[in-house]
Design a protein around this motif. Structure first.
Motif, PDB file in Angstrom:
ATOM      1  N   PRO A  77      -5.212  -9.943  -1.338  1.00 17.98           N
ATOM      2  CA  PRO A  77      -4.653  -8.591  -1.209  1.00 17.98           C
ATOM      3  C   PRO A  77      -3.155  -8.630  -0.910  1.00 17.98           C
ATOM      4  O   PRO A  77      -2.468  -7.629  -1.090  1.00 17.98           O
ATOM      5  CB  PRO A  77      -5.439  -7.986  -0.043  1.00 17.98           C
ATOM      6  N   LEU A  78      -2.662  -9.796  -0.429  1.00 23.93           N
ATOM      7  CA  LEU A  78      -1.279  -9.973   0.023  1.00 23.93           C
ATOM      8  C   LEU A  78      -1.035  -9.071   1.244  1.00 23.93           C
ATOM      9  O   LEU A  78      -1.712  -8.068   1.374  1.00 23.93           O
ATOM     10  CB  LEU A  78      -0.273  -9.700  -1.100  1.00 23.93           C
ATOM     11  N   PRO A  79      -0.169  -9.381   2.167  1.00 26.16           N
ATOM     12  CA  PRO A  79       0.775 -10.479   2.133  1.00 26.16           C
ATOM     13  C   PRO A  79       0.125 -11.846   2.363  1.00 26.16           C
ATOM     14  O   PRO A  79      -0.817 -11.970   3.131  1.00 26.16           O
ATOM     15  CB  PRO A  79       1.730 -10.152   3.289  1.00 26.16           C
ATOM     16  N   ARG A 109      -5.378 -13.639   4.600  1.00 24.79           N
ATOM     17  CA  ARG A 109      -4.526 -14.093   5.696  1.00 24.79           C
ATOM     18  C   ARG A 109      -5.285 -13.953   7.015  1.00 24.79           C
ATOM     19  O   ARG A 109      -6.072 -13.010   7.177  1.00 24.79           O
ATOM     20  CB  ARG A 109      -3.295 -13.176   5.655  1.00 24.79           C
ATOM     21  N   HIS A 159     -10.532  -0.649   4.100  1.00 28.35           N
ATOM     22  CA  HIS A 159      -9.313  -0.460   3.296  1.00 28.35           C
ATOM     23  C   HIS A 159      -9.759  -0.121   1.872  1.00 28.35           C
ATOM     24  O   HIS A 159      -9.631  -0.928   0.951  1.00 28.35           O
ATOM     25  CB  HIS A 159      -8.484  -1.751   3.333  1.00 28.35           C
ATOM     26  N   GLN A 188      -5.527 -12.528  10.443  1.00 25.22           N
ATOM     27  CA  GLN A 188      -4.906 -11.261  10.849  1.00 25.22           C
ATOM     28  C   GLN A 188      -4.319 -11.358  12.266  1.00 25.22           C
ATOM     29  O   GLN A 188      -4.927 -10.915  13.247  1.00 25.22           O
ATOM     30  CB  GLN A 188      -5.945 -10.130  10.781  1.00 25.22           C
ATOM     31  N   GLN A 190      -7.520  -0.673  -1.300  1.00 23.91           N
ATOM     32  CA  GLN A 190      -7.365  -2.081  -1.696  1.00 23.91           C
ATOM     33  C   GLN A 190      -8.605  -2.495  -2.487  1.00 23.91           C
ATOM     34  O   GLN A 190      -8.516  -3.231  -3.484  1.00 23.91           O
ATOM     35  CB  GLN A 190      -7.169  -2.985  -0.475  1.00 23.91           C
ATOM     36  N   ARG A 206      -2.442   5.191   7.329  1.00 24.18           N
ATOM     37  CA  ARG A 206      -2.815   3.876   7.871  1.00 24.18           C
ATOM     38  C   ARG A 206      -2.641   3.935   9.373  1.00 24.18           C
ATOM     39  O   ARG A 206      -1.634   4.459   9.872  1.00 24.18           O
ATOM     40  CB  ARG A 206      -1.936   2.788   7.278  1.00 24.18           C
ATOM     41  N   THR A 231       0.839  -1.199   0.000  1.00 29.28           N
ATOM     42  CA  THR A 231       0.000   0.000   0.000  1.00 29.28           C
ATOM     43  C   THR A 231       0.876   1.252   0.000  1.00 29.28           C
ATOM     44  O   THR A 231       0.698   2.147  -0.834  1.00 29.28           O
ATOM     45  CB  THR A 231      -0.949  -0.016   1.213  1.00 29.28           C
ATOM     46  N   ARG A 255      -9.980  -6.244   6.961  1.00 23.93           N
ATOM     47  CA  ARG A 255     -10.599  -4.970   6.508  1.00 23.93           C
ATOM     48  C   ARG A 255     -10.794  -4.943   5.004  1.00 23.93           C
ATOM     49  O   ARG A 255     -11.721  -4.302   4.506  1.00 23.93           O
ATOM     50  CB  ARG A 255      -9.738  -3.799   6.966  1.00 23.93           C
ATOM     51  N   THR A 256      -9.936  -5.662   4.249  1.00 27.77           N
ATOM     52  CA  THR A 256     -10.098  -5.652   2.794  1.00 27.77           C
ATOM     53  C   THR A 256     -11.422  -6.315   2.412  1.00 27.77           C
ATOM     54  O   THR A 256     -12.082  -5.899   1.468  1.00 27.77           O
ATOM     55  CB  THR A 256      -8.933  -6.380   2.088  1.00 27.77           C
TER      56      THR A 256
HETATM   57  C1  NCD Z   1      -3.970  -5.927   3.575  1.00 31.58           C
HETATM   58  C2  NCD Z   1      -4.149  -4.991   4.769  1.00 31.58           C
HETATM   59  O1  NCD Z   1      -3.209  -4.268   5.136  1.00 31.58           O
HETATM   60  O2  NCD Z   1      -5.258  -4.991   5.271  1.00 31.58           O
HETATM   61  N1  NCD Z   1      -2.741  -5.719   2.927  1.00 31.58           N
HETATM   62  C3  NCD Z   1      -2.696  -4.811   1.913  1.00 31.58           C
HETATM   63  O3  NCD Z   1      -2.881  -3.646   2.116  1.00 31.58           O
HETATM   64  N2  NCD Z   1      -2.523  -5.291   0.663  1.00 31.58           N
HETATM   65  C4  NCD Z   1      -4.205  -7.351   3.887  1.00 31.58           C
HETATM   66  C5  NCD Z   1      -3.452  -7.969   5.023  1.00 31.58           C
HETATM   67  O4  NCD Z   1      -2.620  -7.345   5.671  1.00 31.58           O
HETATM   68  O5  NCD Z   1      -3.706  -9.158   5.251  1.00 31.58           O
END
Ligand code: NCD
Length: 305
Positions: free
Chosen positions: A263-265, A225, A129, A227, A132, A101, A52, A162-163
């Motif tokens: 969205p990664l990671p 993932r 988010h 969290q 994203q 953030r 991001t 949040r994504t």
């Molecule tokens: C996400 C986040 O920060 O919410 N990452 C991102 O911005 N691509 C997803 C995550 O951290 O699992």
């Protein structure tokens, strides 16, 4: 002046315009390389980030602008006890636009009250988010050619992710989307999403606990993932973290034209063997994040090519 705090701060028409602009940027990069000359983006990251923050910075650089900021609360005056409000009020004197953030839900919303420049929520705790989500929408648009009429499975940590919350709110406004929510019972989507988004708008959804039972129905699977940083109890995290792993065996159950997003990671939830499958979109998705942020910065600054 407009801020982007929640994905629904943008109307569907505004999102469509941002998508069109991002697509034009992809096709005509040279047209845009000086449009933000002399403009500055500040990235205020009180929580870790790779994609991001760096994609925001790369986006501003590719528009010919400059970037400043910090990448952890430790390197800001937050460690001296400065409030978010004071930090933002000051940075809004130095920059034309701010991406922020923060681990606390609502911090960017609060920042928008005291800022003289547009605030972009780059992730607030387990809440939202929206950039994203713009990335995810552009990816779906490019992979599927449309933003309506498909079945999407959201898999993993639907409680703290949040994504996921932002993507559901945004997609719920398009026609013919069916949501399949795949999670352990401890990590179900928050109740407000069920009542305020699905039930209120009569949107088709179902909740299941295994991937195998729904794999063949999905046009898109959005993996997430677990969290770790939002858990109160390490033992719960350890117990839940590997609940879902998308691998080649599970993909045998899927449609030929499935799109796999993340969205990664990634931690363990997508086996590395899946990366070579043409259905894996997540690295293309990360690239789309830069283009859509270029389009967003231009839109919020009112800059045209
Ligand atoms: C996400 C986040 O920060 O919410 N990452 C991102 O911005 N691509 C997803 C995550 O951290 O699992």
């Amino acid at each position: 002046m407009k801020h982007l705090i929640d994905p629904t701060d943008l109307s569907v028409a505004e999102i469509d315009e941002i998508m069109e602009l991002a697509l034009d940027i992809i096709d005509h990069k040279d047209k845009y390389n000086e449009v933000c000359k002399h403009k500055k983006l500040a990235t205020l990251f009180f929580e870790p980030s790779t994609r991001t923050r760096l994609s925001f910075e790369a986006a501003m650089m590719e528009l010919g602008g400059n970037v400043l900021g910090f990448s952890s609360a430790d390197s800001s005056s937050a460690t001296k006890g400065e409030s978010v409000g004071d930090t933002v009020r000051v940075v809004s004197c130095y920059a034309d636009i701010i991406a922020m953030r923060h681990p606390k839900e609502g911090a960017p919303h609060f920042a928008s009250f005291v800022s003289d420049v547009p605030i972009i929520n780059a992730g607030d705790g387990g809440h939202n988010h929206p950039t994203q989500t713009l990335t995810d929408l552009l990816t779906i648009r490019r992979e599927k050619g449309r933003l309506n009429n498909f079945t999407i499975g959201l898999c993993g940590d639907l409680k703290f992710g949040r994504t996921v919350h932002s993507l559901i709110k945004a997609l719920a406004r398009y026609e013919g989307i069916k949501f399949v929510l795949i999670s352990p019972k401890e990590l179900r989507v928050p109740d407000y999403i069920i009542t305020e988004v699905f039930e209120k708008n009569n949107i088709e959804y179902k909740e299941v606990s295994t991937m195998e039972e729904v794999m063949g129905e999905l046009d898109i699977i959005y993996m997430t993932r677990v969290q770790k940083e939002r858990f109160f109890n390490e033992a719960d995290y350890v117990r839940l973290k590997d609940t879902y792993i998308l691998d080649r065996a599970k993909l045998k159950l899927a449609k030929e034209d499935l799109s796999i997003l993340h969205p990664l990671p990634r931690v363990n939830e997508i086996a590395v063997e899946v990366d070579d499958d043409p259905r894996a979109c997540y690295f293309r998705q990360a690239l789309n994040g830069k283009y859509v942020r270029m389009a967003l910065i231009m839109t919020l600054l009112g800059v045209k090519a």
